[in-house]
Scaffold this motif. Structure first.
Motif, PDB file in Angstrom:
ATOM      1  N   LEU A  34      42.581  42.311  13.488  1.00 29.67           N
ATOM      2  CA  LEU A  34      41.169  42.837  13.191  1.00 29.67           C
ATOM      3  C   LEU A  34      40.150  42.478  14.281  1.00 29.67           C
ATOM      4  CD1 LEU A  34      38.948  41.397  11.321  1.00 29.67           C
ATOM      5  CD2 LEU A  34      40.632  41.136   9.743  1.00 29.67           C
ATOM      6  N   GLU A  35      40.042  41.156  14.358  1.00 29.08           N
ATOM      7  CA  GLU A  35      39.276  40.620  15.362  1.00 29.08           C
ATOM      8  C   GLU A  35      39.209  41.147  16.685  1.00 29.08           C
ATOM      9  OE1 GLU A  35      38.663  36.511  15.107  1.00 29.08           O
ATOM     10  OE2 GLU A  35      37.932  36.556  13.269  1.00 29.08           O
ATOM     11  N   LEU A  36      40.519  41.408  17.241  1.00 27.33           N
ATOM     12  CA  LEU A  36      40.868  42.074  18.613  1.00 27.33           C
ATOM     13  C   LEU A  36      40.230  43.548  18.393  1.00 27.33           C
ATOM     14  CD1 LEU A  36      42.638  39.501  18.279  1.00 27.33           C
ATOM     15  CD2 LEU A  36      44.089  40.889  20.190  1.00 27.33           C
ATOM     16  N   THR A  81      33.715  34.156  11.963  1.00 25.52           N
ATOM     17  CA  THR A  81      34.403  33.908  10.698  1.00 25.52           C
ATOM     18  C   THR A  81      33.620  34.838   9.570  1.00 25.52           C
ATOM     19  OG1 THR A  81      35.402  32.108  11.570  1.00 25.52           O
ATOM     20  CG2 THR A  81      35.473  32.520   8.974  1.00 25.52           C
ATOM     21  N   VAL A  82      32.480  34.834   9.569  1.00 21.71           N
ATOM     22  CA  VAL A  82      31.750  35.488   8.255  1.00 21.71           C
ATOM     23  C   VAL A  82      32.147  36.839   8.209  1.00 21.71           C
ATOM     24  CG1 VAL A  82      29.672  35.809   9.569  1.00 21.71           C
ATOM     25  CG2 VAL A  82      29.679  35.444   7.148  1.00 21.71           C
ATOM     26  N   ASP A  83      32.199  37.455   9.702  1.00 25.18           N
ATOM     27  CA  ASP A  83      32.304  38.742   9.734  1.00 25.18           C
ATOM     28  C   ASP A  83      33.766  39.400   9.327  1.00 25.18           C
ATOM     29  OD1 ASP A  83      29.924  39.180  10.695  1.00 25.18           O
ATOM     30  OD2 ASP A  83      30.410  39.238  12.896  1.00 25.18           O
ATOM     31  N   GLU A 109      26.199  32.135  10.049  1.00 24.91           N
ATOM     32  CA  GLU A 109      25.912  32.098   8.552  1.00 24.91           C
ATOM     33  C   GLU A 109      26.964  31.245   7.666  1.00 24.91           C
ATOM     34  OE1 GLU A 109      25.420  36.060   6.700  1.00 24.91           O
ATOM     35  OE2 GLU A 109      25.490  36.823   8.910  1.00 24.91           O
ATOM     36  N   PRO A 110      27.015  30.033   8.145  1.00 20.50           N
ATOM     37  CA  PRO A 110      27.959  29.096   7.578  1.00 20.50           C
ATOM     38  C   PRO A 110      27.822  29.079   5.800  1.00 20.50           C
ATOM     39  CG  PRO A 110      26.280  27.736   8.430  1.00 20.50           C
ATOM     40  CD  PRO A 110      26.166  29.067   8.891  1.00 20.50           C
TER      41      PRO A 110
END
Length: 190
Positions: free
Chosen positions: A73-75, A83-85, A116-117
């Protein structure tokens, strides 16, 4: 359904990644663990292999374990990977699943530099693998600003059989709670 999420650059993927995924899958009784290679790592920019190569390495490394699933999905999303997305996307895909974000303890001090940790802990529970012999608690691993809203809670102890043997490994934990999510640090005692 309980899903583990293990993201990273995987430059390259190695035995520690695979062991972390499998050990935490068994310990937390996760249905499966999603391994998600970063498309364009937001914080690691130099000497990173092309995303397609890293994705293929992860696919090959996990091919023999049906409980480890590779997600690109990130690719596919393109742009810097945050990571938050990714957790938002997974939460939308699996709205009723218990999401567990799997990390090594060395990741926690860096969380303040992530996008947004504080939101990360709302989207998923954290399972933090510490090294054998670590005696502190999970709150001590977090940056002070992120640790403030957490409270310590009683944590379980797990006894797991070693595959193919009658012996057992003991995992101790430290647990904290915030935003209705419990996060745990897990380490091998013996």
């Amino acid at each position: 359904m309980k899903l583990g999420v293990l993201g990273g650059t995987f430059n390259p993927i190695h035995l520690a990644h695979l062991r972390l995924a499998e050990e935490l899958r068994e310990t937390l009784e996760l249905e499966r663990v999603l391994l998600i290679p970063a498309g364009e790592p937001a914080l690691k920019r130099s000497d990173v292999a092309p995303a397609a190569h890293r994705l293929e390495m992860v696919r090959r490394a996990t091919a023999s374990n049906p409980a480890l699933e590779v997600d690109d999905l990130e690719l596919r999303r393109g742009g810097p990977s945050f990571t938050v997305d990714t957790l938002r996307t997974l939460r939308a895909r699996h709205p009723t699943a218990a999401l567990w974000f799997l990390v090594g303890a060395d990741t926690l001090p860096e969380l303040e530099s992530w996008r947004e940790p504080e939101r990360l802990f709302e989207l998923a529970s954290f399972a933090v693998a510490t090294r054998p012999g670590y005696v502190g608690g999970l709150r001590e691993l977090l940056p002070r600003a992120l640790a403030a809203p957490f409270r310590d809670v009683k944590s379980p102890q797990w006894w797991l059989p070693l595959r193919g043997t009658a012996s057992a490994r003991r995992y101790s934990t430290s647990a904290i709670e915030s935003c209705g999510k419990t996060s745990v640090a897990i380490w091998l005692e013996s």
